[in-house]
Design an enzyme around this catalytic site. Structure first.
Site, PDB file in Angstrom:
ATOM      1  N   TYR A  47       6.940 -10.311  -2.135  1.00 30.25           N
ATOM      2  CA  TYR A  47       7.431 -11.567  -2.723  1.00 30.25           C
ATOM      3  C   TYR A  47       6.291 -12.421  -3.311  1.00 30.25           C
ATOM      4  CZ  TYR A  47      11.677 -10.616   0.076  1.00 30.25           C
ATOM      5  OH  TYR A  47      12.785 -10.050   0.646  1.00 30.25           O
ATOM      6  N   HIS A 105       9.916  -2.371   4.312  1.00 25.41           N
ATOM      7  CA  HIS A 105      10.761  -3.083   3.344  1.00 25.41           C
ATOM      8  C   HIS A 105      11.836  -2.184   2.706  1.00 25.41           C
ATOM      9  CE1 HIS A 105      10.579  -6.638   0.291  1.00 25.41           C
ATOM     10  NE2 HIS A 105      11.802  -6.203   0.427  1.00 25.41           N
TER      11      HIS A 105
HETATM   12  N1  NAP Z   1      14.896  -6.567   2.595  1.00 26.99           N
HETATM   13  C1  NAP Z   1      15.235  -6.569   1.327  1.00 26.99           C
HETATM   14  O1  NAP Z   1      15.111  -5.552   0.631  1.00 26.99           O
HETATM   15  C2  NAP Z   1      15.783  -7.822   0.705  1.00 26.99           C
HETATM   16  C3  NAP Z   1      16.411  -7.762  -0.542  1.00 26.99           C
HETATM   17  C4  NAP Z   1      16.912  -8.931  -1.087  1.00 26.99           C
HETATM   18  C5  NAP Z   1      16.769 -10.132  -0.404  1.00 26.99           C
HETATM   19  N2  NAP Z   1      16.125 -10.174   0.806  1.00 26.99           N
HETATM   20  C6  NAP Z   1      15.950 -11.460   1.547  1.00 26.99           C
HETATM   21  O2  NAP Z   1      17.216 -12.097   1.661  1.00 26.99           O
HETATM   22  C7  NAP Z   1      17.121 -13.407   1.124  1.00 26.99           C
HETATM   23  C8  NAP Z   1      18.446 -13.870   0.579  1.00 26.99           C
HETATM   24  O3  NAP Z   1      18.885 -13.046  -0.488  1.00 26.99           O
HETATM   25  P1  NAP Z   1      18.943 -13.590  -1.996  1.00 26.99           P
HETATM   26  O4  NAP Z   1      17.968 -14.679  -2.163  1.00 26.99           O
HETATM   27  O5  NAP Z   1      18.784 -12.421  -2.892  1.00 26.99           O
HETATM   28  O6  NAP Z   1      20.458 -14.077  -2.175  1.00 26.99           O
HETATM   29  P2  NAP Z   1      21.396 -15.158  -1.434  1.00 26.99           P
HETATM   30  O7  NAP Z   1      20.713 -15.801  -0.301  1.00 26.99           O
HETATM   31  O8  NAP Z   1      22.699 -14.489  -1.207  1.00 26.99           O
HETATM   32  O9  NAP Z   1      21.652 -16.228  -2.604  1.00 26.99           O
HETATM   33  C9  NAP Z   1      20.639 -17.078  -3.064  1.00 26.99           C
HETATM   34  C10 NAP Z   1      21.235 -17.923  -4.190  1.00 26.99           C
HETATM   35  O10 NAP Z   1      22.262 -18.755  -3.664  1.00 26.99           O
HETATM   36  C11 NAP Z   1      21.994 -20.112  -4.019  1.00 26.99           C
HETATM   37  N3  NAP Z   1      22.445 -20.958  -2.906  1.00 26.99           N
HETATM   38  C12 NAP Z   1      21.891 -21.060  -1.679  1.00 26.99           C
HETATM   39  N4  NAP Z   1      22.591 -21.906  -0.901  1.00 26.99           N
HETATM   40  C13 NAP Z   1      23.612 -22.372  -1.659  1.00 26.99           C
HETATM   41  C14 NAP Z   1      24.659 -23.279  -1.418  1.00 26.99           C
HETATM   42  N5  NAP Z   1      24.802 -23.881  -0.237  1.00 26.99           N
HETATM   43  N6  NAP Z   1      25.536 -23.544  -2.443  1.00 26.99           N
HETATM   44  C15 NAP Z   1      25.396 -22.928  -3.634  1.00 26.99           C
HETATM   45  N7  NAP Z   1      24.420 -22.042  -3.917  1.00 26.99           N
HETATM   46  C16 NAP Z   1      23.522 -21.762  -2.937  1.00 26.99           C
HETATM   47  C17 NAP Z   1      20.525 -20.196  -4.243  1.00 26.99           C
HETATM   48  O11 NAP Z   1      20.267 -21.264  -5.120  1.00 26.99           O
HETATM   49  P3  NAP Z   1      18.822 -21.993  -5.256  1.00 26.99           P
HETATM   50  O12 NAP Z   1      17.806 -20.898  -5.310  1.00 26.99           O
HETATM   51  O13 NAP Z   1      18.932 -22.737  -6.526  1.00 26.99           O
HETATM   52  O14 NAP Z   1      18.639 -22.872  -4.087  1.00 26.99           O
HETATM   53  C18 NAP Z   1      20.226 -18.830  -4.850  1.00 26.99           C
HETATM   54  O15 NAP Z   1      20.498 -18.836  -6.236  1.00 26.99           O
HETATM   55  C19 NAP Z   1      16.002 -13.277   0.078  1.00 26.99           C
HETATM   56  O16 NAP Z   1      15.523 -14.526  -0.348  1.00 26.99           O
HETATM   57  C20 NAP Z   1      15.022 -12.447   0.845  1.00 26.99           C
HETATM   58  O17 NAP Z   1      14.311 -13.242   1.795  1.00 26.99           O
HETATM   59  C21 NAP Z   1      15.660  -9.027   1.376  1.00 26.99           C
END
Ligand code: NAP
Length: 272
Positions: A47, A105
């Site tokens: 990241y 990862h």
């Molecule tokens: N291990 C892996 O391979 C892997 C892969 C993908 C992700 N991850 C981890 O999982 C985390 C979460 O996944 P993600 O970031 O892809 O997707 P997510 O958490 O499902 O969605 C994030 C999105 O939702 C928005 N959001 C957050 N809270 C909200 C709310 N209360 N109301 C409306 N919109 C909201 C955020 O907006 P804003 O950004 O504008 O606040 C962002 O655009 C990642 O950040 C990472 O740490 C791990």
């Protein structure tokens, strides 16, 4: 905050995801989250934000023992020496003496799993990470890690949300006492505008995003790491823990499409 007990660590069930946040934006988001009561931060060497998170942790007055930090080793660093170098670099950027949970990862097309887990288990035995785990491992890979290598994995972090079924994987993980950490718990934000979830939310004075998160957190041995850069969203996501869903809500959510996988880097092995 609610916790999952796994392999000797206490994992806060709601954490902050940090993918696609870097520099000052990331530092400010993590500072805000810590001030609001988040105690679980999810990052990864890939990241490019461990330094910003390290700065936020250093500036915070939260006791280290109350904080859970997960980071992950990227594919190019699976070999033992490379993994140790990657680990040292993550620790330095995060300004920590110890990681709480160190994850593989992604599975790579070719991997020496015994060598990888020997290194991970050594890092754990040396006290440099409190626990180890995996992300994006399917059932076949988990079987190798759990039944052959017998590595004490504290979680499998995978994509899981209202629009994606993970029943077979969850069954294997439950049978082996492995918690699921749900990434993309908001379906990358799509859940926030889903009409079914919005209707359920209206009934309870909650938002669609809160409904999506509570659906996950009501499931046994599931944690979730929504990413939110805005403090309002961070607070609202934390408050999801207090939403109550009823049988009618669960049935409506069960009727949503369950085949929406949004993350796939193209080199992962076939999912079961
Ligand atoms: N291990 C892996 O391979 C892997 C892969 C993908 C992700 N991850 C981890 O999982 C985390 C979460 O996944 P993600 O970031 O892809 O997707 P997510 O958490 O499902 O969605 C994030 C999105 O939702 C928005 N959001 C957050 N809270 C909200 C709310 N209360 N109301 C409306 N919109 C909201 C955020 O907006 P804003 O950004 O504008 O606040 C962002 O655009 C990642 O950040 C990472 O740490 C791990």
């Amino acid at each position: 905050m609610e916790y999952l007990q796994t392999q000797g660590i206490r994992l806060p069930r709601l954490g902050l995801g940090t993918f696609r946040m870097q520099g000052d934006v990331c530092r400010a988001a993590v500072e805000s989250a810590l001030a609001l009561g988040y105690r679980h931060i999810d990052t990864a060497e890939m990241y490019g934000n461990e330094d910003a998170i390290g700065a936020a942790i250093a500036a915070s007055s939260v006791a280290r023992g109350d904080l859970h930090i997960t980071t992950k080793v990227w594919n190019e660093n699976h070999a033992p020496d490379a993994m140790r170098r990657a680990f040292d670099s993550s620790l330095k950027k995060l300004r920590l003496d110890q990681i709480d949970l160190y994850l593989v990862h992604w599975p790579a097309p070719v991997m020496n799993l015994p060598a990888m887990f020997e290194t991970l288990m050594k890092l754990q035995q040396e006290g440099r990470t409190r626990a180890i785990g995996v992300a994006n491992f399917n059932i076949a890979l988990l079987k190798t890690v759990v039944e052959q290598i017998r590595a004490p994995i504290a979680c499998n972090q995978v994509e899981y949300h209202v629009m994606l079924d993970q029943t077979p994987l969850r069954k294997y993980m439950s049978a082996n006492s492995i918690p699921l950490v749900a990434y993309c718990p908001l379906a990358q934000g799509r859940a926030a505008s889903d009409p079914t979830l919005m209707a359920i939310g209206r009934k309870h004075g909650a938002t669609a995003a809160q409904v999506a998160l509570k659906w996950l957190l009501d499931q046994e041995s599931v944690a979730a790491i929504p990413k939110a850069s805005r403090s309002e969203s961070q607070k609202s996501n934390l408050d999801a823990l207090h939403v109550g869903l009823d049988e009618e809500d669960l049935q409506a959510i069960a009727g949503l499409p369950k085949d929406k996988r949004f993350v796939n880097p193209g080199f992962s092995p076939a999912w079961d």
